[in-house]
Motif scaffolding. Structure first.
Motif: not given
Length: 161
Positions: A63-65, A86-87, A93-94
């Motif tokens: 994440x950019x953050x 979480x991922x 895939x996204x």
């Protein structure tokens, strides 16, 4: 005459490269297939443009953050614990789908972190660059800026030691 970097390099026919206009998703596919840690970025005429690396790929997935200010000297506090984010596989895939829109040219490694030398550079200088930067040395022809190959600790061991 002593050995040069050219004498111990991984030649371009063995070293996978990628074009600057390729997508980051294409780069991921090559990195995954070859299990490489980096890809030299080379234009259609063979001119060296830079490097796209596996750590850059990881940065693009975060994440950019989590990466704001990470590579600046002003970053005093590190986000060491990202357990609250979480991922799942669908999220990955996204992310990969999103990376189809990103170009390699816009996501290359910082040039100051990538050692570059001429093919005729003495091997001791090449060894020093591999040691200092802890990564492969890109061999580039000074007059044409054409990518010639790479020197790594493994290529040194394979061809000399």
């Amino acid at each position: 005459m002593g050995l040069t970097c050219f004498d111990v390099m991984v030649s371009p026919d063995l070293q996978k490269t990628i074009r600057p206009d390729a997508s980051v998703a294409d780069a991921l596919a090559i990195l995954k297939e070859t299990r490489a840690r980096f890809l030299p970025v080379v234009d259609e005429s063979g001119k060296y443009c830079g490097v796209f690396s596996a750590p850059t790929m990881l940065k693009l997935i975060l994440p950019k953050a989590a990466t704001i200010g990470l590579n600046t000297e002003s970053m005093r506090v590190s986000m060491d614990h990202l357990g609250f984010m979480s991922l799942d596989k669908e999220d990955f895939r996204n992310q990969i789908e999103r990376l189809k829109q990103e170009k390699v040219a816009d996501n290359m490694s910082n040039p100051s972190n990538i050692p570059v030398a001429a093919p005729d550079t003495p091997i001791m200088e090449g060894i020093f660059l591999v040691y200092k930067f802890k990564r492969h040395v890109m061999l580039v022809e000074p007059k044409t800026q054409r990518f010639v190959g790479t020197v790594s600790a493994n290529s040194l061991m394979d061809k000399v030691l």
